[in-house]
Design an enzyme around this catalytic site. Sequence first.
Site, PDB file in Angstrom:
ATOM      1  N   TYR A  54       0.849  -1.189   0.000  1.00 24.59           N
ATOM      2  CA  TYR A  54       0.000   0.000   0.000  1.00 24.59           C
ATOM      3  C   TYR A  54       0.884   1.239   0.000  1.00 24.59           C
ATOM      4  O   TYR A  54       1.864   1.296   0.740  1.00 24.59           O
ATOM      5  CB  TYR A  54      -0.894   0.041   1.245  1.00 24.59           C
ATOM      6  CG  TYR A  54      -2.358  -0.119   0.895  1.00 24.59           C
ATOM      7  CD1 TYR A  54      -2.963   0.783   0.022  1.00 24.59           C
ATOM      8  CD2 TYR A  54      -3.118  -1.156   1.413  1.00 24.59           C
ATOM      9  CE1 TYR A  54      -4.296   0.638  -0.331  1.00 24.59           C
ATOM     10  CE2 TYR A  54      -4.448  -1.302   1.068  1.00 24.59           C
ATOM     11  CZ  TYR A  54      -5.035  -0.400   0.192  1.00 24.59           C
ATOM     12  OH  TYR A  54      -6.350  -0.551  -0.153  1.00 24.59           O
ATOM     13  N   GLU A  56      -0.518   4.852  -0.549  1.00 21.09           N
ATOM     14  CA  GLU A  56      -1.312   6.059  -0.834  1.00 21.09           C
ATOM     15  C   GLU A  56      -0.467   7.302  -0.613  1.00 21.09           C
ATOM     16  O   GLU A  56       0.278   7.399   0.365  1.00 21.09           O
ATOM     17  CB  GLU A  56      -2.564   6.090   0.046  1.00 21.09           C
ATOM     18  CG  GLU A  56      -3.643   5.168  -0.498  1.00 21.09           C
ATOM     19  CD  GLU A  56      -4.722   4.849   0.516  1.00 21.09           C
ATOM     20  OE1 GLU A  56      -4.459   4.955   1.710  1.00 21.09           O
ATOM     21  OE2 GLU A  56      -5.823   4.472   0.085  1.00 21.09           O
ATOM     22  N   ASP A 200      -6.047  14.202 -24.931  1.00 23.31           N
ATOM     23  CA  ASP A 200      -6.004  12.789 -24.546  1.00 23.31           C
ATOM     24  C   ASP A 200      -5.352  12.064 -25.718  1.00 23.31           C
ATOM     25  O   ASP A 200      -5.986  11.818 -26.749  1.00 23.31           O
ATOM     26  CB  ASP A 200      -7.429  12.292 -24.304  1.00 23.31           C
ATOM     27  CG  ASP A 200      -7.480  10.805 -23.967  1.00 23.31           C
ATOM     28  OD1 ASP A 200      -6.455  10.110 -24.163  1.00 23.31           O
ATOM     29  OD2 ASP A 200      -8.543  10.332 -23.531  1.00 23.31           O
ATOM     30  N   THR A 226      -3.266   6.640 -22.081  1.00 21.13           N
ATOM     31  CA  THR A 226      -3.130   5.288 -21.556  1.00 21.13           C
ATOM     32  C   THR A 226      -1.686   4.872 -21.814  1.00 21.13           C
ATOM     33  O   THR A 226      -0.961   5.527 -22.572  1.00 21.13           O
ATOM     34  CB  THR A 226      -4.065   4.300 -22.270  1.00 21.13           C
ATOM     35  OG1 THR A 226      -3.871   4.424 -23.675  1.00 21.13           O
ATOM     36  CG2 THR A 226      -5.520   4.568 -21.933  1.00 21.13           C
ATOM     37  N   LYS A 229      -1.330   1.222 -25.338  1.00 22.03           N
ATOM     38  CA  LYS A 229      -1.641   1.157 -26.773  1.00 22.03           C
ATOM     39  C   LYS A 229      -0.325   1.244 -27.543  1.00 22.03           C
ATOM     40  O   LYS A 229       0.498   0.345 -27.422  1.00 22.03           O
ATOM     41  CB  LYS A 229      -2.642   2.255 -27.130  1.00 22.03           C
ATOM     42  CG  LYS A 229      -3.977   2.094 -26.374  1.00 22.03           C
ATOM     43  CD  LYS A 229      -5.023   3.084 -26.815  1.00 22.03           C
ATOM     44  CE  LYS A 229      -6.378   2.828 -26.184  1.00 22.03           C
ATOM     45  NZ  LYS A 229      -6.565   3.420 -24.859  1.00 22.03           N
ATOM     46  N   ARG A 235      -1.392  -2.163 -18.907  1.00 29.84           N
ATOM     47  CA  ARG A 235      -2.676  -1.469 -18.948  1.00 29.84           C
ATOM     48  C   ARG A 235      -2.697  -0.402 -17.842  1.00 29.84           C
ATOM     49  O   ARG A 235      -2.515  -0.724 -16.675  1.00 29.84           O
ATOM     50  CB  ARG A 235      -3.756  -2.527 -18.708  1.00 29.84           C
ATOM     51  CG  ARG A 235      -5.151  -2.143 -18.984  1.00 29.84           C
ATOM     52  CD  ARG A 235      -5.975  -3.384 -19.211  1.00 29.84           C
ATOM     53  NE  ARG A 235      -5.593  -3.978 -20.488  1.00 29.84           N
ATOM     54  CZ  ARG A 235      -6.021  -3.555 -21.681  1.00 29.84           C
ATOM     55  NH1 ARG A 235      -6.877  -2.548 -21.756  1.00 29.84           N
ATOM     56  NH2 ARG A 235      -5.604  -4.134 -22.777  1.00 29.84           N
TER      57      ARG A 235
END
Length: 436
Positions: A54, A56, A200, A226, A229, A235
């Site tokens: 974790y 954060e 984007d 992203t 691609k 991903r």
Amino acid sequence: MITATTASTRDAQVFDLIAKEQHRQESGIELIASENFVSPAVMEAAGSVLTNKYAEGLPGKRYYGGCEVVDQIEQLAIDRVKELFGATWANVQPHSGANANTAVFLACLQPGDTILGFDLSHGGHLTHGSPVNISGKYFRPTFYGVERETGVINYDKVEETAMRERPKLMICGASAYSRDWDYARLRAIADQIGALLLADISHPSGLIAKKLLNDPFDHCHIVTTTTHKTLRGPRGGLIMMRNDFENPFGIKTPKGELRLMSSLLDSGVFPGTQGGPLEHIIAAKAVAFGEALSDEYAEYTQQVKANAQAMARAFVDRGYSIISGGTDNHLMLIDLRTKGGNATNLTGKLAENTLIKADITINKNMVPFDDKSPMVTSGMRVGTAAMTTRGMKESDMEQIVVYIDEVLMNHDNDSRLSSIKEEINEWMKAFPLYQG
Ligand code: DSN
């Protein structure tokens, strides 16, 4: 203690299915424009012990102890992606492109604010104002599109729409637009109405990184993408800026200074829209960004573009109509209505369902001003990123188009389709994906 998995303790249900999927990927022709194949190193990082942690917060500013190592990994990802795109700030935590965009909206907009995006039915994206997405539910979406005659964006009309609708945020970028963007013109429009401009670049980001397309960074305030691609990473998503700036919304720090946009965007990601970052995926992003800095990747992106142009020519030579007449990037949108006339009655749905019988994967796609529903469509979208990773060149693109044409013209002939599938499965052995 956790013992290593052996053949007898392995979860056969899941791992047999993974093996089947690997076989599917290896034996077929993958033309979905948003897909690619990552390196074993990217997969190794994504499957590492970092999934246990974790973290954060941001490197050096976490809400949990034990983050000394993941801090270094996340910082490496940030530094590499900044070098790759010539950015000065990046947040590599968004779990996806959709999450990256939502974080930008949270940082820049109030519910009900107007946004202006590229129409989904003309090639835009769901997260740029579609009524079924949070971007269209929480904000007031308005759209620009392409011209019916040319299939290309008319920037004079974008300006007219922007002046009329007065959006607070303008969005450029697409999932099915094969032409380059005039970012300088869009920024001039945004400046007239005091709007922020978001690019984007999820689809062509790899080609932009290698300077094969116009550079949005000097013109667009914020850039999202992203990572899976053309960028060929795991991903995921990310947000970047070349030039940070004081937010125009009057939001201040406790010391009374205007907060920088980077600080609002960081908060937009966490705690705004996400919880713990996926440090295993961030490590995989770092690996992919390292790969993308190499000369080998630069050659790859040049080949992606050359392959797309060869594929577009081959489609046109066989009587298919490409929206806008060709491509500047890695993809193209084909209007199937012009091929074979009523005799073949081709739709996107029929094309997708028939091509898969020969192990060719594409997706049906609306074409601008489509007369069919999104579940049927008149078009198909194809891209060259994945097959270029497998080592294919221009002549292979021509062969793929021969196969596609053969399949579509024989869509009701199952025995012909199964013999084409066998030929394709045999052909794909010449382009091994994951050796060993
Ligand atoms: N689903 C992606 C694509 O195929 O373009 C966009 O999110």
